[in-house]
Scaffold this active site. Structure first.
Site, short mmCIF file in Angstrom:
data_model
loop_
_atom_site.label_atom_id
_atom_site.label_comp_id
_atom_site.label_asym_id
_atom_site.label_seq_id
_atom_site.Cartn_x
_atom_site.Cartn_y
_atom_site.Cartn_z
N GLY A 33 7.74 17.15 4.61
CA GLY A 33 7.33 17.08 3.20
C GLY A 33 6.75 18.38 2.67
N ASP B 235 3.24 9.35 15.36
CA ASP B 235 4.35 10.17 14.86
C ASP B 235 5.10 10.79 16.05
OD1 ASP B 235 5.83 11.36 12.80
OD2 ASP B 235 4.59 13.16 12.77
N HIS B 236 6.41 10.94 15.93
CA HIS B 236 7.27 11.63 16.91
C HIS B 236 6.85 11.45 18.36
CE1 HIS B 236 9.86 13.94 14.24
NE2 HIS B 236 8.81 14.28 13.52
N ASN C 90 6.31 12.49 5.12
CA ASN C 90 5.38 13.10 6.09
C ASN C 90 4.95 14.49 5.66
OD1 ASN C 90 6.32 10.88 7.49
ND2 ASN C 90 6.85 12.00 9.34
P1 13P Z 1 5.82 19.33 7.50
O1 13P Z 1 5.04 20.03 8.56
O2 13P Z 1 6.99 20.14 7.00
O3 13P Z 1 4.98 18.83 6.40
O4 13P Z 1 6.49 18.06 8.20
C1 13P Z 1 5.67 17.05 8.73
C2 13P Z 1 6.43 16.03 9.46
O5 13P Z 1 7.59 15.79 9.21
C3 13P Z 1 5.70 15.26 10.49
O6 13P Z 1 6.50 14.40 11.22
#
Ligand code: 13P
Length: 279
Positions: free
Chosen positions: A210, A81-82, A230
């Site tokens: 999310g 992720d990211h 997510n």
């Molecule tokens: P939240 O922390 O708002 O659930 O977002 C998670 C997210 O987008 C991880 O990339």
């Protein structure tokens, strides 16, 4: 079984359900998310953020998820992720991740496009899927990923079309009003923008932020192209609050506390799986 992101997202996009991408950084989060998938019979995206490299190396995350997921019947994708760092991306591919997110959203459009295209070339040659991002999310309360200075910038559908045709990404993260973290007020999710993006692209779209997004908004998003959602903040805040409540009453052995925490994670993940209708 382990698979890549594309294999999980194409049927979700076509049949209009979403698969949860649950942020994980320790044994409890990985095991809780994967067990939630097993108990509900749904695919799981186990997301390891580049932000959590101090908690676990890419190689450890990969070894852990492979050992938990390989004997299972449900599809599991280990997703980075990211990551803004191409070197981390290439190391994740080498370590056995099935999917990587190159996050060039803070860069000028052409630079984000060129870097994403370079990542896609390498990743696709290795059977690994790629997620990219256009636009940016604001940060809400309790986010561990967002910064107070993060500015909300909605994804532009026309730019998104150009970006996807030039890069060949498998999934695109869009900014349509969700936030990283918990909402400070009532969310204003721009389904109108999402609809335009979906009509222009025709590929699985990703909803970051999310946590705390109302079920009705989630269902509208899924109806309009979102196939991956997510969740990070709520998994953590629930597990920490419930651990604190437990520790206020008793002082269990560390190993027993860990098992309780697997259950706390599992319950939050199952709640979201039910929203996402992925089974
Ligand atoms: P939240 O922390 O708002 O659930 O977002 C998670 C997210 O987008 C991880 O990339």
């Amino acid at each position: 079984m382990m698979t890549n992101l594309k294999t999980i997202l194409i049927p979700a996009y076509e049949k209009k359900y979403a698969v949860g991408s649950f942020n994980s950084y320790n044994y409890e989060t990985f095991r809780g998310s994967i067990e939630a998938g097993v108990e509900t019979g749904t695919p799981i995206i186990a997301a390891f953020g580049a932000k959590y490299l101090a908690n676990m190396s890419l190689e450890t995350a990969s070894a852990l998820v492979h050992s938990l997921a390989e004997p299972l019947d449900i599809p599991i994708c280990l997703h980075l992720d990211h990551s803004k760092d191409m070197e981390v991306i290439f190391r994740a591919i080498q370590a056995g991740f099935g999917s990587v997110m190159y996050d060039g959203s803070a860069l000028p459009f052409e630079e984000n496009l060129a870097n994403t295209r370079a990542v896609c070339r390498v990743a696709h040659a290795c059977g690994v899927s790629v997620e990219a991002e256009l636009g940016s999310l604001a940060a809400g309360r309790e986010s561990h990923e967002g910064e107070a200075t993060d500015v909300e910038k909605y994804t532009d559908p026309k730019a998104a079309k150009k970006f996807v045709s030039a890069t060949d990404v498998d999934a695109l993260a869009v900014s349509i009003g969700t936030v990283h973290g918990l909402y400070k007020g009532k969310p204003n999710i721009r389904v109108d923008i999402l609809k335009e993006i979906d009509q222009a692209l025709g590929i699985p779209l990703v909803l970051h932020g999310g946590s705390g997004t109302p079920k009705e908004d989630i269902l509208q998003c899924i109806a309009n192209g979102i196939a991956k959602i997510n969740v990070n903040t709520e998994i953590s805040s629930d597990a920490v609050a419930r651990s604190a409540a437990l520790l206020a009453k008793e002082k269990p052995h560390f190993s027993v506390l860990s098992l309780h925490q697997v259950d706390f994670v599992k319950e939050t993940v199952k709640k979201y799986i039910a929203f996402f209708r992925s089974h």
